[in-house]
Design an enzyme around this catalytic site. Structure first.
Site, PDB file in Angstrom:
ATOM      1  N   ARG A  54      -7.127  93.374  59.140  1.00  0.00           N
ATOM      2  CA  ARG A  54      -7.838  94.408  59.907  1.00  0.00           C
ATOM      3  C   ARG A  54      -8.877  93.829  60.858  1.00  0.00           C
ATOM      4  NH1 ARG A  54      -6.183  97.637  56.009  1.00  0.00           N
ATOM      5  NH2 ARG A  54      -6.123  99.852  56.432  1.00  0.00           N
ATOM      6  N   HIS A  79       4.525  92.422  59.968  1.00  0.00           N
ATOM      7  CA  HIS A  79       3.998  93.384  58.994  1.00  0.00           C
ATOM      8  C   HIS A  79       4.289  94.806  59.497  1.00  0.00           C
ATOM      9  CE1 HIS A  79       0.992  95.462  56.508  1.00  0.00           C
ATOM     10  NE2 HIS A  79       0.866  94.352  55.796  1.00  0.00           N
ATOM     11  N   GLU A  85     -11.724  93.510  52.029  1.00  0.00           N
ATOM     12  CA  GLU A  85     -11.349  92.849  50.771  1.00  0.00           C
ATOM     13  C   GLU A  85     -12.511  92.128  50.107  1.00  0.00           C
ATOM     14  OE1 GLU A  85      -9.627  92.713  53.595  1.00  0.00           O
ATOM     15  OE2 GLU A  85      -7.654  93.560  53.126  1.00  0.00           O
ATOM     16  N   GLU A 139      -7.102  87.069  39.515  1.00  0.00           N
ATOM     17  CA  GLU A 139      -7.545  86.450  40.778  1.00  0.00           C
ATOM     18  C   GLU A 139      -8.988  86.857  41.087  1.00  0.00           C
ATOM     19  OE1 GLU A 139      -6.201  87.302  45.035  1.00  0.00           O
ATOM     20  OE2 GLU A 139      -4.826  85.705  44.498  1.00  0.00           O
ATOM     21  N   HIS A 156      -1.835  90.107  59.803  1.00  0.00           N
ATOM     22  CA  HIS A 156      -1.993  91.520  59.450  1.00  0.00           C
ATOM     23  C   HIS A 156      -3.420  91.970  59.179  1.00  0.00           C
ATOM     24  CE1 HIS A 156      -2.099  89.866  55.350  1.00  0.00           C
ATOM     25  NE2 HIS A 156      -2.731  90.965  55.009  1.00  0.00           N
ATOM     26  N   ASP A 165      -7.749  92.254  45.650  1.00  0.00           N
ATOM     27  CA  ASP A 165      -8.837  92.833  46.439  1.00  0.00           C
ATOM     28  C   ASP A 165      -8.428  94.027  47.292  1.00  0.00           C
ATOM     29  OD1 ASP A 165      -7.202  91.674  48.317  1.00  0.00           O
ATOM     30  OD2 ASP A 165      -8.452  89.902  48.580  1.00  0.00           O
TER      31      ASP A 165
HETATM   32  C1  UD1 Z   1      -3.158  95.924  52.556  1.00  0.00           C
HETATM   33  C2  UD1 Z   1      -4.422  95.402  51.867  1.00  0.00           C
HETATM   34  C3  UD1 Z   1      -4.633  93.924  52.202  1.00  0.00           C
HETATM   35  C4  UD1 Z   1      -3.401  93.118  51.897  1.00  0.00           C
HETATM   36  C5  UD1 Z   1      -2.200  93.731  52.582  1.00  0.00           C
HETATM   37  C6  UD1 Z   1      -0.953  92.995  52.184  1.00  0.00           C
HETATM   38  C7  UD1 Z   1      -6.274  96.976  51.607  1.00  0.00           C
HETATM   39  C8  UD1 Z   1      -7.564  97.466  52.178  1.00  0.00           C
HETATM   40  N1  UD1 Z   1      -5.594  96.110  52.371  1.00  0.00           N
HETATM   41  O1  UD1 Z   1      -3.377  95.886  53.944  1.00  0.00           O
HETATM   42  O2  UD1 Z   1      -5.719  93.430  51.432  1.00  0.00           O
HETATM   43  O3  UD1 Z   1      -3.600  91.805  52.388  1.00  0.00           O
HETATM   44  O4  UD1 Z   1      -2.068  95.103  52.190  1.00  0.00           O
HETATM   45  O5  UD1 Z   1       0.095  93.149  53.081  1.00  0.00           O
HETATM   46  O6  UD1 Z   1      -5.913  97.372  50.537  1.00  0.00           O
HETATM   47  N2  UD1 Z   1       2.997 100.199  56.232  1.00  0.00           N
HETATM   48  C9  UD1 Z   1       4.296 100.657  56.203  1.00  0.00           C
HETATM   49  N3  UD1 Z   1       5.112 100.227  55.190  1.00  0.00           N
HETATM   50  C10 UD1 Z   1       4.711  99.371  54.222  1.00  0.00           C
HETATM   51  C11 UD1 Z   1       3.389  98.886  54.264  1.00  0.00           C
HETATM   52  C12 UD1 Z   1       2.537  99.316  55.262  1.00  0.00           C
HETATM   53  O7  UD1 Z   1       4.717 101.425  57.060  1.00  0.00           O
HETATM   54  O8  UD1 Z   1       5.518  99.024  53.345  1.00  0.00           O
HETATM   55  C13 UD1 Z   1       2.082 100.662  57.302  1.00  0.00           C
HETATM   56  C14 UD1 Z   1       1.643 102.127  57.101  1.00  0.00           C
HETATM   57  O9  UD1 Z   1       1.590 102.771  58.350  1.00  0.00           O
HETATM   58  C15 UD1 Z   1       0.234 101.973  56.519  1.00  0.00           C
HETATM   59  C16 UD1 Z   1      -0.248 100.719  57.242  1.00  0.00           C
HETATM   60  O10 UD1 Z   1       0.898  99.861  57.303  1.00  0.00           O
HETATM   61  O11 UD1 Z   1      -0.567 103.104  56.769  1.00  0.00           O
HETATM   62  C17 UD1 Z   1      -1.412 100.013  56.589  1.00  0.00           C
HETATM   63  O12 UD1 Z   1      -1.186  99.752  55.199  1.00  0.00           O
HETATM   64  P1  UD1 Z   1      -2.449  99.444  54.236  1.00  0.00           P
HETATM   65  O13 UD1 Z   1      -1.931  99.173  52.864  1.00  0.00           O
HETATM   66  O14 UD1 Z   1      -3.479 100.505  54.398  1.00  0.00           O
HETATM   67  O15 UD1 Z   1      -3.064  98.143  54.846  1.00  0.00           O
HETATM   68  P2  UD1 Z   1      -2.503  96.691  54.991  1.00  0.00           P
HETATM   69  O16 UD1 Z   1      -2.953  96.197  56.311  1.00  0.00           O
HETATM   70  O17 UD1 Z   1      -1.067  96.647  54.659  1.00  0.00           O
HETATM   71  N1  UDP Z   2       5.767  87.557  52.077  1.00  0.00           N
HETATM   72  C1  UDP Z   2       7.049  88.084  51.976  1.00  0.00           C
HETATM   73  N2  UDP Z   2       7.725  88.422  53.126  1.00  0.00           N
HETATM   74  C2  UDP Z   2       7.177  88.268  54.365  1.00  0.00           C
HETATM   75  C3  UDP Z   2       5.856  87.754  54.456  1.00  0.00           C
HETATM   76  C4  UDP Z   2       5.184  87.412  53.296  1.00  0.00           C
HETATM   77  O1  UDP Z   2       7.581  88.237  50.876  1.00  0.00           O
HETATM   78  O2  UDP Z   2       7.841  88.580  55.355  1.00  0.00           O
HETATM   79  C5  UDP Z   2       5.041  87.215  50.830  1.00  0.00           C
HETATM   80  C6  UDP Z   2       4.409  85.847  50.808  1.00  0.00           C
HETATM   81  O3  UDP Z   2       5.301  84.896  50.246  1.00  0.00           O
HETATM   82  C7  UDP Z   2       3.180  86.063  49.930  1.00  0.00           C
HETATM   83  C8  UDP Z   2       2.803  87.515  50.168  1.00  0.00           C
HETATM   84  O4  UDP Z   2       3.952  88.121  50.751  1.00  0.00           O
HETATM   85  O5  UDP Z   2       3.496  85.915  48.551  1.00  0.00           O
HETATM   86  C9  UDP Z   2       1.616  87.609  51.087  1.00  0.00           C
HETATM   87  O6  UDP Z   2       1.434  88.934  51.465  1.00  0.00           O
HETATM   88  P1  UDP Z   2       0.489  89.369  52.657  1.00  0.00           P
HETATM   89  O7  UDP Z   2       0.327  88.247  53.614  1.00  0.00           O
HETATM   90  O8  UDP Z   2       1.020  90.663  53.177  1.00  0.00           O
HETATM   91  O9  UDP Z   2      -0.874  89.719  51.920  1.00  0.00           O
HETATM   92  P2  UDP Z   2      -2.143  88.814  51.502  1.00  0.00           P
HETATM   93  O10 UDP Z   2      -1.663  87.689  50.660  1.00  0.00           O
HETATM   94  O11 UDP Z   2      -2.821  88.397  52.752  1.00  0.00           O
HETATM   95  O12 UDP Z   2      -2.986  89.790  50.730  1.00  0.00           O
END
Ligand code: UD1
Ligand code: UDP
Length: 371
Positions: free
Chosen positions: A213, A244, A133, A119, A211, A97
């Site tokens: 939003r 995160h 999502e 999924e 994490h 999603d």
């Molecule tokens: C995204 C997904 C969410 C998922 C999550 C998993 C969308 C809308 N959201 O949310 O569904 O649950 O990923 O973790 O697609 N950042 C870093 N390094 C990284 C990752 C993120 O610095 O490796 C920071 C960056 O500043 C980035 C911000 O996190 O701009 C947000 O990342 P983004 O992918 O937009 O949203 P998530 O909250 O991670």
């Molecule tokens: N996870 C990881 N390291 C961490 C936290 C989570 O590898 O420090 C893994 C966890 O086992 C799961 C996935 O990341 O498989 C979940 O990711 P996240 O919570 O970021 O996203 P969501 O599942 O909510 O989309």
């Protein structure tokens, strides 16, 4: 001719959940898989990729600090579109999603390439939670040709939206395939190095991840203050919180929880270490989708700090307690779990709710037959 499948991913959970499908396709003469990463996540995706041993054929490298949903969608759909034109795959596969998944499905649809959704069918019933999502999933369900639903409930959600029953396949969730692979073949990776090193002997570990939003602003601050109260009011309890990388999460968490000796804030753990910590946790406080699916496999109770969940199965089975943003409830249920062994036992049942570990095999068999 093998089926050329473009597997589109961009974030940590998509990689963890698509890895079994990629591996199954790479091992099969029926497929020529092509991994297209948007790079929506950078460090967290790279960490998961090196852990799982999968690399991308193309990486759009689009992550920017504090990125907007619109910015990710724009860069992602453009980059995916150009890559699909160049590679001309037979099938596009997306998972879950995220913005990456939505743009992959939309780009595939625009180019007349059939889309498979791994999924499929999860619904909270609230388009603002999880945001965005829930809407992404609804839109992907309109665009996809194959709907790989993890559970019966997910199938029923799709049927209720008039998706044709022939297009829906109950496969289980590939998250279980990934876990089983980790447990069977890479047990050493699950050794709980971080938790072993950090948590004092005799202390109970509460694992935390946040994490989403929809919690930004007041709710995440309130949850962090409640976490402080939980450790301060209970002896022999320590928190492990891999934070995160989203700056909006890090700022609040460091400000409110930093400096507490019994709260251990770390960078994201690699997948194996995270599962090691999860397995040894007394309970977990989370808003994650994937963690809700993983914890019941180890009989670890989940306190879910979200207003709505699309993983109803865990709540119905009594192993996930939906707290919402009610911090008094969070403190009181945590207290009960820590002080009442019977309550803890009730929520610690090992439950196989989301699959049997053969989801990737089913997905590839269906695609080999129908694509
Ligand atoms: C995204 C997904 C969410 C998922 C999550 C998993 C969308 C809308 N959201 O949310 O569904 O649950 O990923 O973790 O697609 N950042 C870093 N390094 C990284 C990752 C993120 O610095 O490796 C920071 C960056 O500043 C980035 C911000 O996190 O701009 C947000 O990342 P983004 O992918 O937009 O949203 P998530 O909250 O991670
Ligand atoms: N996870 C990881 N390291 C961490 C936290 C989570 O590898 O420090 C893994 C966890 O086992 C799961 C996935 O990341 O498989 C979940 O990711 P996240 O919570 O970021 O996203 P969501 O599942 O909510 O989309």
């Amino acid at each position: 001719m093998p089926i050329k499948a473009a597997i589109i991913l961009g974030t940590r959970p998509e990689l963890i959940k698509l890895a079994p499908v990629i591996s199954a396709m790479r091992a099969s003469p029926n497929f020529e898989p092509f991994v297209l990463s948007t790079g929506q996540h950078r460090e967290m995706l790279d960490q998961a990729m090196s852990m799982v041993g999968i690399d991308a054929n193309v990486d759009l490298d689009l992550m920017r600090p504090n990125q907007l949903l619109t910015g990710v969608l724009q860069a992602s759909i453009g980059g995916i579109g150009n890559t699909l034109v160049r590679e001309n795959p037979d099938v596009v596969l997306v998972q879950g999603d995220t913005t990456t998944a939505l743009s992959g499905a939309q780009a595939g649809y625009f180019m007349g390439i059939p889309v498979g959704h791994v999924e499929a069918g999860l619904r909270s019933g609230n388009i603002n939670a999880p945001f965005p999502e829930e809407m992404n999933r609804i839109l992907i369900s309109r665009l996809a040709k194959w709907h790989f639903a993890p559970t019966e409930l997910a199938r029923d959600n799709l049927l209720a939206e008039s998706v044709s029953s022939e297009a829906i396949h109950i496969t289980g969730n590939t998250v279980v395939d990934s876990l089983k692979e980790l447990i069977r073949h890479r047990a050493q990776d699950i050794e709980n190095k971080t938790a072993d090193r950090i948590i004092s002997k005799g202390s109970r570990l509460i694992l935390v991840t946040l994490h989403r939003r929809e919690s930004f602003g007041g709710p995440i601050e309130d949850i962090c203050r409640a976490l402080t109260e939980i450790v301060n009011e209970n002896q022999n309890v320590e928190l492990l919180f891999p934070v995160h990388l989203n700056p909006k999460v890090r700022e609040v968490v460091n400000r409110i929880l930093g400096g507490n000796k019994r709260v251990h804030l770390t960078d994201p753990l690699d997948y194996g270490e995270f599962i090691g910590a999860l397995r040894s946790a007394y309970f977990v406080i989370t808003d994650s989708g994937g963690v809700q699916e993983e914890a019941p496999v180890f009989g670890v109770p989940v306190l879910l700090v979200r207003e709505a969940t699309e993983r109803i199965e865990g709540v119905d089975a009594g192993v996930v307690c939906k707290i919402g943003f009610d911090t008094e409830k969070l403190i009181s249920i945590s207290d009960q779990l820590l002080k009442d062994p019977k309550k803890h036992r009730q929520m610690s049942q090992v439950k196989n709710l989301y699959g049997d570990g053969n989801a990737a095999k089913r997905i590839t068999e269906i695609l080999a037959r129908e694509a």
